[in-house]
Design a protein around this motif. Structure first.
Motif, PDB file in Angstrom:
ATOM      1  N   ALA A 118    -101.328 -21.353  41.755  1.00 35.84           N
ATOM      2  CA  ALA A 118    -101.702 -20.557  40.753  1.00 35.84           C
ATOM      3  C   ALA A 118    -101.068 -19.380  40.390  1.00 35.84           C
ATOM      4  CB  ALA A 118    -103.016 -19.643  41.632  1.00 35.84           C
ATOM      5  N   ALA A 119    -100.132 -18.651  41.516  1.00 35.46           N
ATOM      6  CA  ALA A 119     -98.975 -17.344  41.789  1.00 35.46           C
ATOM      7  C   ALA A 119     -98.214 -17.342  40.030  1.00 35.46           C
ATOM      8  CB  ALA A 119     -97.988 -17.418  42.969  1.00 35.46           C
ATOM      9  N   LEU A 120     -97.887 -18.792  40.585  1.00 31.48           N
ATOM     10  CA  LEU A 120     -96.875 -19.448  39.682  1.00 31.48           C
ATOM     11  C   LEU A 120     -97.495 -19.556  37.928  1.00 31.48           C
ATOM     12  CD1 LEU A 120     -93.930 -20.494  38.697  1.00 31.48           C
ATOM     13  CD2 LEU A 120     -95.309 -22.904  38.654  1.00 31.48           C
ATOM     14  N   GLU A 124     -96.510 -16.829  34.695  1.00 35.59           N
ATOM     15  CA  GLU A 124     -96.389 -17.514  33.087  1.00 35.59           C
ATOM     16  C   GLU A 124     -97.194 -17.099  32.248  1.00 35.59           C
ATOM     17  OE1 GLU A 124     -96.355 -21.365  33.683  1.00 35.59           O
ATOM     18  OE2 GLU A 124     -94.779 -21.939  34.534  1.00 35.59           O
ATOM     19  N   ASN A 125     -98.223 -16.008  32.598  1.00 36.53           N
ATOM     20  CA  ASN A 125     -98.856 -15.616  31.425  1.00 36.53           C
ATOM     21  C   ASN A 125     -98.704 -14.368  31.376  1.00 36.53           C
ATOM     22  OD1 ASN A 125    -101.263 -18.421  31.274  1.00 36.53           O
ATOM     23  ND2 ASN A 125    -102.169 -17.752  33.037  1.00 36.53           N
ATOM     24  N   ASP A 126     -98.767 -13.356  32.400  1.00 36.88           N
ATOM     25  CA  ASP A 126     -97.689 -12.378  32.069  1.00 36.88           C
ATOM     26  C   ASP A 126     -96.349 -12.371  31.672  1.00 36.88           C
ATOM     27  OD1 ASP A 126     -99.825 -11.514  33.857  1.00 36.88           O
ATOM     28  OD2 ASP A 126     -98.755 -11.243  35.884  1.00 36.88           O
ATOM     29  N   VAL A 132     -95.239 -11.569  23.904  1.00 44.59           N
ATOM     30  CA  VAL A 132     -96.189 -10.697  23.098  1.00 44.59           C
ATOM     31  C   VAL A 132     -95.915  -9.797  22.171  1.00 44.59           C
ATOM     32  CG1 VAL A 132     -98.791 -11.233  22.331  1.00 44.59           C
ATOM     33  CG2 VAL A 132     -97.114 -13.293  22.825  1.00 44.59           C
ATOM     34  N   GLN A 133     -96.062  -8.523  24.108  1.00 45.12           N
ATOM     35  CA  GLN A 133     -95.976  -7.753  23.057  1.00 45.12           C
ATOM     36  C   GLN A 133     -95.020  -6.700  23.089  1.00 45.12           C
ATOM     37  OE1 GLN A 133     -97.899  -5.835  26.599  1.00 45.12           O
ATOM     38  NE2 GLN A 133    -100.207  -6.265  26.538  1.00 45.12           N
ATOM     39  N   LEU A 134     -94.548  -7.792  23.051  1.00 40.85           N
ATOM     40  CA  LEU A 134     -92.024  -6.592  22.947  1.00 40.85           C
ATOM     41  C   LEU A 134     -92.231  -7.725  21.003  1.00 40.85           C
ATOM     42  CD1 LEU A 134     -90.659  -7.699  25.419  1.00 40.85           C
ATOM     43  CD2 LEU A 134     -90.784  -5.371  25.035  1.00 40.85           C
TER      44      LEU A 134
END
Length: 142
Positions: A118-120, A124-126, A132-134
């Protein structure tokens, strides 16, 4: 003042006497004092360590008394000279035991280190959001 000094001398004598029955009460009162100061019912790690250290030092100093060496020798069914060596080296055995416990705890933690799927996924989502923001800011990523 003289009565207070007399009580202090009584307590000082109690600390130096190997069979002080109030040793447990003294340590217990100190623990309660630490708990009141910290505002919780749990001891902090250093408080727990100091409590064990004080208890071990008192036991070791009591065991070094000549009248207790003979008792320890008969309890362990060893000669008096062997008991002397065991008692004199007791702090070294404690240090070796703590080192082995620490090594074992680290090894066990490394062997049972659980990966968190779940942390992985969250990581990955982060990372994807950051890309995307960059990209929106005009920064090219490879």
């Amino acid at each position: 003042p003289s009565k207070q000094r007399k009580d202090l001398n009584k307590d000082a004598h109690c600390y130096s006497y190997p069979h002080c029955p109030s040793l447990i009460l003294v340590v217990s009162n100190q623990i309660n004092h630490w708990q009141r100061r910290s505002g919780s019912n749990r001891m902090l790690r250093y408080q727990l360590f100091l409590s064990y250290l004080i208890a071990l030092c008192v036991l070791w100093s009591s065991a070094k008394q000549p009248q207790h060496k003979q008792t320890i020798a008969s309890f362990l069914s060893v000669s008096s000279s062997t008991a002397d060596v065991l008692i004199d080296l007791a702090p070294l055995w404690v240090i070796i035991g703590l080192a082995l416990y620490g090594i074992g705890s680290i090894a066990l933690a490394m062997l049972t280190f659980a990966s968190c799927p779940a942390a992985l996924v969250e990581l990955e989502n982060d990372v994807n959001e950051a890309k995307v923001q960059l990209t929106k800011l005009g920064i090219q990523l490879s």
